[in-house]
Design a protein around this motif. Structure first.
Motif, PDB file in Angstrom:
ATOM      1  N   TYR A  79       0.875  -1.163   0.000  1.00  0.00           N
ATOM      2  CA  TYR A  79       0.000   0.000   0.000  1.00  0.00           C
ATOM      3  C   TYR A  79       0.915   1.216   0.000  1.00  0.00           C
ATOM      4  O   TYR A  79       1.683   1.423   0.942  1.00  0.00           O
ATOM      5  N   LEU A  80       0.848   1.996  -1.064  1.00  0.00           N
ATOM      6  CA  LEU A  80       1.699   3.175  -1.240  1.00  0.00           C
ATOM      7  C   LEU A  80       0.901   4.423  -0.906  1.00  0.00           C
ATOM      8  O   LEU A  80      -0.109   4.718  -1.553  1.00  0.00           O
ATOM      9  N   VAL A  81       1.362   5.160   0.107  1.00  0.00           N
ATOM     10  CA  VAL A  81       0.676   6.353   0.603  1.00  0.00           C
ATOM     11  C   VAL A  81       1.600   7.557   0.437  1.00  0.00           C
ATOM     12  O   VAL A  81       2.781   7.491   0.780  1.00  0.00           O
ATOM     13  N   ARG A  82       1.065   8.634  -0.062  1.00  0.00           N
ATOM     14  CA  ARG A  82       1.810   9.901  -0.081  1.00  0.00           C
ATOM     15  C   ARG A  82       1.512  10.634   1.219  1.00  0.00           C
ATOM     16  O   ARG A  82       0.401  10.549   1.755  1.00  0.00           O
ATOM     17  N   HIS A  83       2.501  11.367   1.729  1.00  0.00           N
ATOM     18  CA  HIS A  83       2.297  12.170   2.937  1.00  0.00           C
ATOM     19  C   HIS A  83       1.131  13.133   2.741  1.00  0.00           C
ATOM     20  O   HIS A  83       0.765  13.490   1.621  1.00  0.00           O
ATOM     21  N   GLY A  84       0.561  13.585   3.855  1.00  0.00           N
ATOM     22  CA  GLY A  84      -0.516  14.567   3.814  1.00  0.00           C
ATOM     23  C   GLY A  84      -0.019  15.936   3.373  1.00  0.00           C
ATOM     24  O   GLY A  84       1.188  16.195   3.296  1.00  0.00           O
ATOM     25  N   ASP A  92      -5.812  -7.063  10.608  1.00  0.00           N
ATOM     26  CA  ASP A  92      -4.815  -7.811  11.374  1.00  0.00           C
ATOM     27  C   ASP A  92      -3.443  -7.448  10.808  1.00  0.00           C
ATOM     28  O   ASP A  92      -3.109  -7.809   9.679  1.00  0.00           O
ATOM     29  N   THR A  93      -2.652  -6.718  11.581  1.00  0.00           N
ATOM     30  CA  THR A  93      -1.362  -6.233  11.089  1.00  0.00           C
ATOM     31  C   THR A  93      -0.234  -7.248  11.224  1.00  0.00           C
ATOM     32  O   THR A  93       0.886  -6.962  10.816  1.00  0.00           O
ATOM     33  N   SER A  94      -0.518  -8.418  11.789  1.00  0.00           N
ATOM     34  CA  SER A  94       0.547  -9.422  11.849  1.00  0.00           C
ATOM     35  C   SER A  94       0.885  -9.812  10.411  1.00  0.00           C
ATOM     36  O   SER A  94       0.009  -9.994   9.577  1.00  0.00           O
ATOM     37  N   GLY A  95       2.152  -9.901  10.125  1.00  0.00           N
ATOM     38  CA  GLY A  95       2.579 -10.184   8.752  1.00  0.00           C
ATOM     39  C   GLY A  95       2.718  -8.926   7.907  1.00  0.00           C
ATOM     40  O   GLY A  95       2.993  -9.010   6.712  1.00  0.00           O
ATOM     41  N   TRP A  96       2.525  -7.762   8.494  1.00  0.00           N
ATOM     42  CA  TRP A  96       2.673  -6.486   7.796  1.00  0.00           C
ATOM     43  C   TRP A  96       3.809  -5.692   8.416  1.00  0.00           C
ATOM     44  O   TRP A  96       4.095  -5.829   9.605  1.00  0.00           O
ATOM     45  N   ARG A  97       4.449  -4.858   7.615  1.00  0.00           N
ATOM     46  CA  ARG A  97       5.420  -3.904   8.138  1.00  0.00           C
ATOM     47  C   ARG A  97       5.161  -2.553   7.489  1.00  0.00           C
ATOM     48  O   ARG A  97       4.564  -2.473   6.416  1.00  0.00           O
ATOM     49  N   MET A  98       5.597  -1.513   8.179  1.00  0.00           N
ATOM     50  CA  MET A  98       5.454  -0.166   7.641  1.00  0.00           C
ATOM     51  C   MET A  98       6.845   0.405   7.402  1.00  0.00           C
ATOM     52  O   MET A  98       7.734   0.272   8.241  1.00  0.00           O
ATOM     53  N   VAL A  99       7.006   1.038   6.246  1.00  0.00           N
ATOM     54  CA  VAL A  99       8.250   1.704   5.876  1.00  0.00           C
ATOM     55  C   VAL A  99       7.896   3.149   5.568  1.00  0.00           C
ATOM     56  O   VAL A  99       6.852   3.420   4.969  1.00  0.00           O
ATOM     57  N   ALA A 100       8.776   4.065   5.969  1.00  0.00           N
ATOM     58  CA  ALA A 100       8.531   5.484   5.687  1.00  0.00           C
ATOM     59  C   ALA A 100       9.829   6.152   5.260  1.00  0.00           C
ATOM     60  O   ALA A 100      10.921   5.759   5.680  1.00  0.00           O
ATOM     61  N   LEU A 117       1.830  -1.070  14.476  1.00  0.00           N
ATOM     62  CA  LEU A 117       3.000  -1.020  13.600  1.00  0.00           C
ATOM     63  C   LEU A 117       3.913   0.130  14.008  1.00  0.00           C
ATOM     64  O   LEU A 117       3.448   1.157  14.496  1.00  0.00           O
ATOM     65  N   THR A 118       5.193  -0.057  13.774  1.00  0.00           N
ATOM     66  CA  THR A 118       6.182   0.996  13.987  1.00  0.00           C
ATOM     67  C   THR A 118       6.913   1.199  12.668  1.00  0.00           C
ATOM     68  O   THR A 118       7.481   0.242  12.135  1.00  0.00           O
ATOM     69  N   PRO A 119       6.895   2.410  12.125  1.00  0.00           N
ATOM     70  CA  PRO A 119       7.540   2.608  10.824  1.00  0.00           C
ATOM     71  C   PRO A 119       9.061   2.462  10.901  1.00  0.00           C
ATOM     72  O   PRO A 119       9.688   2.950  11.827  1.00  0.00           O
ATOM     73  N   ILE A 169       3.172  -1.406   4.104  1.00  0.00           N
ATOM     74  CA  ILE A 169       2.559  -0.089   3.983  1.00  0.00           C
ATOM     75  C   ILE A 169       3.726   0.883   3.854  1.00  0.00           C
ATOM     76  O   ILE A 169       4.595   0.927   4.730  1.00  0.00           O
ATOM     77  N   LEU A 170       3.778   1.617   2.754  1.00  0.00           N
ATOM     78  CA  LEU A 170       4.879   2.530   2.482  1.00  0.00           C
ATOM     79  C   LEU A 170       4.369   3.963   2.469  1.00  0.00           C
ATOM     80  O   LEU A 170       3.439   4.286   1.732  1.00  0.00           O
ATOM     81  N   VAL A 171       4.987   4.826   3.271  1.00  0.00           N
ATOM     82  CA  VAL A 171       4.646   6.247   3.286  1.00  0.00           C
ATOM     83  C   VAL A 171       5.802   6.992   2.624  1.00  0.00           C
ATOM     84  O   VAL A 171       6.919   7.002   3.133  1.00  0.00           O
ATOM     85  N   SER A 172       5.512   7.588   1.483  1.00  0.00           N
ATOM     86  CA  SER A 172       6.558   8.236   0.707  1.00  0.00           C
ATOM     87  C   SER A 172       6.077   9.598   0.215  1.00  0.00           C
ATOM     88  O   SER A 172       5.420  10.328   0.956  1.00  0.00           O
TER      89      SER A 172
END
Length: 193
Positions: free
Chosen positions: A3-8, A47-55, A76-78, A144-147
């Protein structure tokens, strides 16, 4: 799946300034956009198990990721990764879009303005670092990627094997995210603010 998210929205976005490697805080609207992204992601990923967040390590992406994490219940912790930071235009970072346009040579198409700064990142450098990040994501991983705007265009372009001219004109909404999965790219809209 990614999931690619742009910052607000940031203060610089509001002033129509290209931020690049410089930074600017989220506006009240940007904070609301980030919270709504988090609420949407909370429904998509109950369920966030099996997910990671990158920022991206840039403050606007970190601030957005923090708000998203909060809206998702804090599970989650980015992890910060400089490869997904916004493209830098060097000394042109922070200029308004009109100022950038004035610097663009007449024979260079509008979308290519990002690569005309004498000390900014080239298309090939940006492509290489974002390709490297995409290649590091395993086929069975969920991220989940915040870019950022331009970085997000590159990520979707690389993933979708899009031509350069198309990649550079992709939309960069702050009230929608993109799902990269199984070779397809789909836009997922948030509820309007």
């Amino acid at each position: 799946m990614i999931y690619l998210v742009r910052h607000g929205q940031t203060e610089s976005n509001l002033a129509r300034r290209y931020q690049g490697a410089s930074d600017s805080p989220l506006t009240a609207l940007g904070q609301t956009q980030a919270r709504r992204m988090g609420e949407l992601l909370n429904r998509l990923v109950p369920d966030t198990s099996g997910w990671r967040m990158v920022a991206s390590p840039l403050g606007r992406a970190q601030q957005t990721a923090g708000i998203i994490c909060e809206a998702m219940g804090g599970a989650l912790t980015p992890r910060l990764d400089p490869r997904v930071a916004e493209a830098s235009m060097g000394s042109w970072d922070g200029l308004t879009l009109d100022e950038l346009e004035a610097k663009r040579p007449d024979d260079i198409p509008y979308p290519e303005r990002y690569f005309q700064s004498p000390d900014g990142e080239s298309f090939d450098v940006i492509w290489a670092r974002l390709s490297d990040w995409l290649a590091s994501v395993g086929l069975d991983e969920n991220v989940i990627l915040v870019s950022h705007g331009l970085a997000g265009r590159f990520l979707r372009g690389i993933y979708g094997k899009l031509p350069r001219a198309v990649l550079l004109t992709l939309p960069v909404p702050q009230d929608a995210m993109y799902c990269l999965n199984g070779g397809t790219i789909s836009q997922i809209d948030c509820e309007p603010v």
